[in-house]
Write a protein that holds these residues in place. Structure first.
Motif, PDB file in Angstrom:
ATOM      1  N   PRO A  49       0.804  -1.236   0.000  1.00  0.00           N
ATOM      2  CA  PRO A  49       0.000   0.000   0.000  1.00  0.00           C
ATOM      3  C   PRO A  49       0.828   1.273   0.000  1.00  0.00           C
ATOM      4  N   GLY A  50       2.114   1.163   0.319  1.00  0.00           N
ATOM      5  CA  GLY A  50       2.940   2.353   0.390  1.00  0.00           C
ATOM      6  C   GLY A  50       3.572   2.771  -0.916  1.00  0.00           C
ATOM      7  N   LEU A  51       3.276   2.072  -2.009  1.00  0.00           N
ATOM      8  CA  LEU A  51       3.860   2.458  -3.295  1.00  0.00           C
ATOM      9  C   LEU A  51       3.468   3.891  -3.641  1.00  0.00           C
ATOM     10  N   PRO A  52       4.446   4.733  -3.971  1.00  0.00           N
ATOM     11  CA  PRO A  52       4.134   6.147  -4.219  1.00  0.00           C
ATOM     12  C   PRO A  52       3.679   6.403  -5.652  1.00  0.00           C
ATOM     13  N   LEU A  53       2.946   7.499  -5.813  1.00  0.00           N
ATOM     14  CA  LEU A  53       2.636   7.966  -7.156  1.00  0.00           C
ATOM     15  C   LEU A  53       3.923   8.460  -7.815  1.00  0.00           C
ATOM     16  N   ASP A  54       3.943   8.406  -9.160  1.00  0.00           N
ATOM     17  CA  ASP A  54       5.174   8.712  -9.871  1.00  0.00           C
ATOM     18  C   ASP A  54       4.820   9.093 -11.304  1.00  0.00           C
ATOM     19  N   TYR A  55       5.612   9.995 -11.899  1.00  0.00           N
ATOM     20  CA  TYR A  55       5.353  10.411 -13.280  1.00  0.00           C
ATOM     21  C   TYR A  55       5.431   9.242 -14.247  1.00  0.00           C
ATOM     22  N   ARG A  56       6.142   8.156 -13.861  1.00  0.00           N
ATOM     23  CA  ARG A  56       6.292   7.015 -14.750  1.00  0.00           C
ATOM     24  C   ARG A  56       5.022   6.182 -14.857  1.00  0.00           C
ATOM     25  N   TRP A  77       8.618   4.045 -19.055  1.00  0.00           N
ATOM     26  CA  TRP A  77       9.608   3.938 -17.983  1.00  0.00           C
ATOM     27  C   TRP A  77       9.040   3.243 -16.748  1.00  0.00           C
ATOM     28  N   PHE A  78       7.929   2.538 -16.921  1.00  0.00           N
ATOM     29  CA  PHE A  78       7.317   1.876 -15.766  1.00  0.00           C
ATOM     30  C   PHE A  78       8.214   0.765 -15.226  1.00  0.00           C
ATOM     31  N   ALA A  79       8.965   0.085 -16.102  1.00  0.00           N
ATOM     32  CA  ALA A  79       9.880  -0.952 -15.624  1.00  0.00           C
ATOM     33  C   ALA A  79      10.930  -0.349 -14.691  1.00  0.00           C
ATOM     34  N   ASP A  80      11.403   0.866 -14.987  1.00  0.00           N
ATOM     35  CA  ASP A  80      12.356   1.537 -14.112  1.00  0.00           C
ATOM     36  C   ASP A  80      11.726   1.810 -12.743  1.00  0.00           C
ATOM     37  N   TYR A  81      10.448   2.184 -12.743  1.00  0.00           N
ATOM     38  CA  TYR A  81       9.737   2.400 -11.479  1.00  0.00           C
ATOM     39  C   TYR A  81       9.681   1.101 -10.685  1.00  0.00           C
ATOM     40  N   PHE A 124      11.678  -1.435 -10.916  1.00  0.00           N
ATOM     41  CA  PHE A 124      13.044  -1.750 -10.488  1.00  0.00           C
ATOM     42  C   PHE A 124      13.420  -0.948  -9.246  1.00  0.00           C
ATOM     43  N   ASP A 125      13.112   0.337  -9.235  1.00  0.00           N
ATOM     44  CA  ASP A 125      13.471   1.201  -8.114  1.00  0.00           C
ATOM     45  C   ASP A 125      12.795   0.764  -6.815  1.00  0.00           C
ATOM     46  N   HIS A 126      11.668   0.062  -6.916  1.00  0.00           N
ATOM     47  CA  HIS A 126      10.938  -0.371  -5.726  1.00  0.00           C
ATOM     48  C   HIS A 126      11.061  -1.875  -5.492  1.00  0.00           C
ATOM     49  N   GLY A 127      12.118  -2.478  -6.060  1.00  0.00           N
ATOM     50  CA  GLY A 127      12.413  -3.874  -5.777  1.00  0.00           C
ATOM     51  C   GLY A 127      11.477  -4.873  -6.406  1.00  0.00           C
ATOM     52  N   TYR A 133      20.711  -7.876 -11.017  1.00  0.00           N
ATOM     53  CA  TYR A 133      21.057  -7.240 -12.291  1.00  0.00           C
ATOM     54  C   TYR A 133      20.780  -5.743 -12.183  1.00  0.00           C
ATOM     55  N   ASP A 134      21.542  -4.941 -12.934  1.00  0.00           N
ATOM     56  CA  ASP A 134      21.183  -3.531 -13.020  1.00  0.00           C
ATOM     57  C   ASP A 134      20.094  -3.364 -14.084  1.00  0.00           C
TER      58      ASP A 134
END
Length: 334
Positions: free
Chosen positions: A271-278, A284-288, A290-293, A299-300
């Motif tokens: 429930p804590g996932l933040p809103l984001d421009y992605r 760029w949703f895959a980057d989002y 990735f940033d949240h595990g 892998y990078d």
């Protein structure tokens, strides 16, 4: 002097609001009027002329509030009609969205009716095939995030594919429910041009049509989600399918699209996932994630993206029975 400055600022704000209302109204009528293009353009021009008359009435020191007031009333009526437009289930739908997904849940077993498994041809036509499939949630083995790029690097269609240890796979995708004579418009998606529909489909249908027929660029990323949360994610899609079958909703390019649905369901897990421009710039949703595990660890992001590009393998696989296995060769976590 202060009163004059306040008056100037007020006029600037009013003129800006009037221009925005003119633009919104012209686009709304263009996308929603059931008429030929010349008529829709003509109506939009008349609307813009009314706005111009309103602007003329807002000249500092020579205000005439009749025309701005008349335009304001017209805008309120237009917006009210737009807001109250009900989404429908009974239009002449295109074949690929002609049926709504239905689901029954009995313990760990989920039965999906109207799973799409079309046989797509190179010219974009297809042999329709709708199936009923049953899945055992105790056998969920994993899930993949799929991003299919169709309009540059910032915009992609977002899908989630679930894998079971008995070899079954099913892909969920929120899509526009277009009518037979319609085509997708991202701009039209802001103006209630399309209803939303949740599609469950075979990978050889919904992934292959994007790479092999529509010429899109497809990436797969293994989701780092434990079995219990996979179950929650799958049942989140089931709940969305039931809700849409019971009450249709409008597709909206901003807040009810293929990516925001994934985000909404993911919030059932975190429930804590933040809103984001992605969430809007879905490419760029895959980057989002990735940033949240949320993607395969170890892998990078650059490596995941490079190894996750499956377009060439999908085109080479064609309609082979082992299409899912072929496109995943070398994808981390598969």
């Amino acid at each position: 002097m202060k009163r004059e400055r306040r008056g100037v600022r007020r006029h600037r704000v009013l003129r800006a609001l009037l221009v925005l209302a003119a633009l919104w109204g012209a686009l709304a009528m263009y996308f929603l009027l059931r008429a030929g293009t010349p008529i829709r353009i003509g109506v939009g021009m008349i609307w813009c002329l009314m706005a111009a008359a309103g602007l003329h009435g807002l000249r500092p020191g020579r205000e005439n509030w009749a025309m701005p007031g008349l335009f304001g009333v017209a805008f309120a009526l237009l917006f009210g009609m737009w807001w109250k437009m009900p989404p429908r289930q009974d239009r002449d739908w295109a074949d690929e969205v002609a049926r709504t997904l239905e689901a029954d849940v009995h313990g760990s077993r989920v039965t999906l009716r109207n799973v799409r498994n079309f046989d797509w041809r190179a010219d974009g036509s297809a042999l329709p095939r709708w199936e009923t499939r049953t899945y055992d949630l105790d056998r969920l083995a994993g899930a993949d995030l799929a991003l299919s790029y169709w309009m540059g690097p910032a915009i992609a269609h977002t899908l989630v594919s679930f894998e079971f240890d008995d070899g079954q796979r099913v892909v969920f995708s929120l899509e526009i429910r277009k009518e037979r004579d319609e085509s997708f418009s991202a701009l039209g998606g802001f103006f209630r041009q399309f209803e939303a529909t949740l599609v469950a489909a075979d990978e050889r249908d919904i992934l292959r049509v994007r790479t092999n027929v529509r010429g899109e660029d497809l990436y797969l990323y293994r989701l780092a989600i434990p079995p219990a949360q996979l179950r929650t994610l799958f049942l989140g899609y089931v709940a969305q399918a039931r809700a849409l079958a019971a009450r249709p909703r409008w597709y909206n390019t901003l807040d009810n699209n293929c990516t925001t649905m994934v985000f909404d369901i993911a919030r059932l897990i975190d429930p804590g996932l933040p809103l984001d421009y992605r969430l809007l710039l879905s490419g760029w949703f895959a980057d989002y994630a990735f940033d949240h595990g949320g993607l395969q660890p170890g892998y990078d992001m650059a490596t995941l993206r490079r190894l996750g590009q499956v377009t060439a393998r999908a085109r080479a696989a064609g309609d082979a029975p082992d299409f899912p296995a072929r496109i995943r060769q070398g994808v981390p976590g598969e």
